[in-house]
Motif scaffolding. Sequence first.
Motif, mmCIF file in Angstrom:
data_model
loop_
_atom_site.group_PDB
_atom_site.id
_atom_site.type_symbol
_atom_site.label_atom_id
_atom_site.label_comp_id
_atom_site.label_asym_id
_atom_site.label_seq_id
_atom_site.Cartn_x
_atom_site.Cartn_y
_atom_site.Cartn_z
ATOM 1 N N GLU A 142 14.908 -27.056 2.216
ATOM 2 C CA GLU A 142 14.353 -27.237 3.554
ATOM 3 C C GLU A 142 12.910 -27.760 3.477
ATOM 4 O O GLU A 142 12.496 -28.578 4.308
ATOM 5 N N ASN B 264 8.782 -19.230 7.591
ATOM 6 C CA ASN B 264 8.922 -20.121 8.748
ATOM 7 C C ASN B 264 10.314 -20.753 8.767
ATOM 8 O O ASN B 264 10.500 -21.911 8.436
ATOM 9 N N ASP B 265 11.307 -19.925 9.158
ATOM 10 C CA ASP B 265 12.655 -20.485 9.347
ATOM 11 C C ASP B 265 12.817 -20.804 10.829
ATOM 12 O O ASP B 265 12.890 -21.952 11.226
ATOM 13 N N ASP B 266 12.825 -19.735 11.636
ATOM 14 C CA ASP B 266 12.873 -19.933 13.088
ATOM 15 C C ASP B 266 11.436 -20.007 13.604
ATOM 16 O O ASP B 266 10.646 -19.077 13.420
ATOM 17 N N LEU B 267 11.106 -21.129 14.232
ATOM 18 C CA LEU B 267 9.720 -21.387 14.628
ATOM 19 C C LEU B 267 9.189 -20.350 15.622
ATOM 20 O O LEU B 267 8.048 -19.888 15.492
ATOM 21 N N ARG C 218 8.967 -35.554 8.085
ATOM 22 C CA ARG C 218 7.706 -35.806 8.776
ATOM 23 C C ARG C 218 7.400 -37.295 8.752
ATOM 24 O O ARG C 218 6.758 -37.822 9.664
ATOM 25 N N PRO D 97 2.609 -24.175 0.971
ATOM 26 C CA PRO D 97 2.849 -25.531 0.470
ATOM 27 C C PRO D 97 2.939 -26.553 1.595
ATOM 28 O O PRO D 97 3.280 -26.201 2.730
ATOM 29 N N SER D 98 2.624 -27.772 1.266
ATOM 30 C CA SER D 98 2.730 -28.864 2.231
ATOM 31 C C SER D 98 4.149 -28.896 2.795
ATOM 32 O O SER D 98 5.129 -28.813 2.050
ATOM 33 N N GLY D 99 4.271 -28.959 4.105
ATOM 34 C CA GLY D 99 5.589 -29.020 4.737
ATOM 35 C C GLY D 99 6.122 -27.656 5.134
ATOM 36 O O GLY D 99 7.169 -27.557 5.791
ATOM 37 N N SER D 100 5.414 -26.574 4.780
ATOM 38 C CA SER D 100 5.922 -25.236 5.119
ATOM 39 C C SER D 100 5.783 -24.948 6.609
ATOM 40 O O SER D 100 6.466 -24.076 7.147
ATOM 41 N N GLY D 101 4.861 -25.667 7.268
ATOM 42 C CA GLY D 101 4.726 -25.499 8.724
ATOM 43 C C GLY D 101 3.374 -24.943 9.150
ATOM 44 O O GLY D 101 3.248 -24.431 10.268
ATOM 45 N N LYS D 102 2.368 -25.079 8.304
ATOM 46 C CA LYS D 102 1.043 -24.531 8.640
ATOM 47 C C LYS D 102 0.503 -25.142 9.941
ATOM 48 O O LYS D 102 0.107 -24.435 10.855
ATOM 49 N N SER D 103 0.513 -26.470 9.990
ATOM 50 C CA SER D 103 -0.064 -27.142 11.172
ATOM 51 C C SER D 103 0.735 -26.844 12.434
ATOM 52 O O SER D 103 0.202 -26.902 13.536
ATOM 53 N N THR D 104 2.020 -26.531 12.263
ATOM 54 C CA THR D 104 2.856 -26.195 13.423
ATOM 55 C C THR D 104 2.550 -24.778 13.899
ATOM 56 O O THR D 104 2.592 -24.498 15.100
ATOM 57 N N ARG E 215 13.147 -31.377 2.870
ATOM 58 C CA ARG E 215 13.642 -32.041 4.082
ATOM 59 C C ARG E 215 12.501 -32.200 5.099
ATOM 60 O O ARG E 215 12.353 -33.248 5.725
ATOM 61 N N ARG E 216 11.672 -31.174 5.212
ATOM 62 C CA ARG E 216 10.581 -31.233 6.205
ATOM 63 C C ARG E 216 9.515 -32.250 5.797
ATOM 64 O O ARG E 216 8.999 -32.989 6.646
HETATM 65 P P1 ADP Z 1 2.284 -28.347 6.887
HETATM 66 O O1 ADP Z 1 1.148 -28.359 7.879
HETATM 67 O O2 ADP Z 1 2.446 -27.024 6.214
HETATM 68 O O3 ADP Z 1 2.215 -29.471 5.897
HETATM 69 P P2 ADP Z 1 3.899 -29.121 9.197
HETATM 70 O O4 ADP Z 1 3.461 -28.116 10.209
HETATM 71 O O5 ADP Z 1 3.348 -30.506 9.269
HETATM 72 O O6 ADP Z 1 3.641 -28.545 7.699
HETATM 73 O O7 ADP Z 1 5.499 -29.133 9.198
HETATM 74 C C1 ADP Z 1 6.238 -30.040 8.400
HETATM 75 C C2 ADP Z 1 7.410 -30.587 9.220
HETATM 76 O O8 ADP Z 1 8.337 -29.537 9.437
HETATM 77 C C3 ADP Z 1 6.989 -31.109 10.591
HETATM 78 O O9 ADP Z 1 7.757 -32.265 10.878
HETATM 79 C C4 ADP Z 1 7.342 -29.955 11.525
HETATM 80 O O10 ADP Z 1 7.659 -30.408 12.827
HETATM 81 C C5 ADP Z 1 8.564 -29.341 10.837
HETATM 82 N N1 ADP Z 1 8.702 -27.892 11.061
HETATM 83 C C6 ADP Z 1 7.725 -26.958 11.052
HETATM 84 N N2 ADP Z 1 8.244 -25.725 11.261
HETATM 85 C C7 ADP Z 1 9.572 -25.881 11.414
HETATM 86 C C8 ADP Z 1 10.665 -24.965 11.640
HETATM 87 N N3 ADP Z 1 10.502 -23.653 11.759
HETATM 88 N N4 ADP Z 1 11.898 -25.484 11.721
HETATM 89 C C9 ADP Z 1 12.107 -26.816 11.578
HETATM 90 N N5 ADP Z 1 11.144 -27.739 11.367
HETATM 91 C C10 ADP Z 1 9.878 -27.271 11.261
#
Ligand code: ADP
Length: 207
Positions: free
Chosen positions: A131, A170-173, A139, A15-22, A134-135
């Motif tokens: 969470e 994706n809790d702890d990066l 963003r 899902p959007s915000g889960s941290g894929k791009s990170t 919140r993410r």
């Molecule tokens: P997606 O690509 O899935 O939409 P993003 O990678 O853009 O998600 O992440 C969404 C937000 O959450 C960003 O601001 C990112 O910095 C933050 N984030 C990602 N992974 C973590 C994490 N493990 N802990 C805290 N914040 C995170």
Amino acid sequence: MPTQDEPIVFVISGPSGSGKSTLVPKLLELPNTMFSISCTTRRPRATESPGKWYDFVSEEEFDRMVREDAFLEYACVFGRHRYGTPRKWLDLARERGFDLVLEIDVQGAGQIRRKLPQAVSIFIVPPSRVELERRIRGRGQDSADEIARRLDRARDEMKCFKEYDFIVVNDDLDRAGREVQAIGIAARCRNGHARRVVENILEAFGG
Ligand code: ADP
Ligand code: 5GP
């Protein structure tokens, strides 16, 4: 060590915000790995420059690419914008002997699974619903409307988790990043993938 016959295609969804791009850059840290730059009809965010993660195209350009069968997969995401994976990245990966990373939604992942059953799919999930929200809000890059649409869609996307080979929480990066890399490394060690190396050795033994 480009040993493979065919590139491994990694499909990353969630899902959007889960941290894929990170997390995608963690997979790209593995040598001989390249990112598939999607085309999208959505407007660039303030922080996005064209050609890095996306090629931003007009509706007309996207239509033209569909007509010319230039996409490996494409979908309308959040009922609004279209996103697609140009075939050219797979061709380039093949040419270079690289593996290819696709960050695409669950509809696109279904299309890839049908076309490329060997693809390795990873589903990224947040530690909780709270969470996730919140993410997305933190963003600070989407309008209130867009945020509501993304949260709405998150539920349906989460229900597709069973279709994926791997799930990374994706809790702890740092830990999640290591898990994504471990999946990439394991996929490269899979029997069948490094077949050519074994075949060469057997051939050197005289077959
Ligand atoms: P997606 O690509 O899935 O939409 P993003 O990678 O853009 O998600 O992440 C969404 C937000 O959450 C960003 O601001 C990112 O910095 C933050 N984030 C990602 N992974 C973590 C994490 N493990 N802990 C805290 N914040 C995170
Ligand atoms: P965003 O607008 O936040 O960058 O991405 C929205 C959604 O579109 C995400 O779920 C992302 O994975 C997905 N997406 C990005 N590129 C593609 C693509 O080429 N094909 C498909 N099907 N989905 C994509």
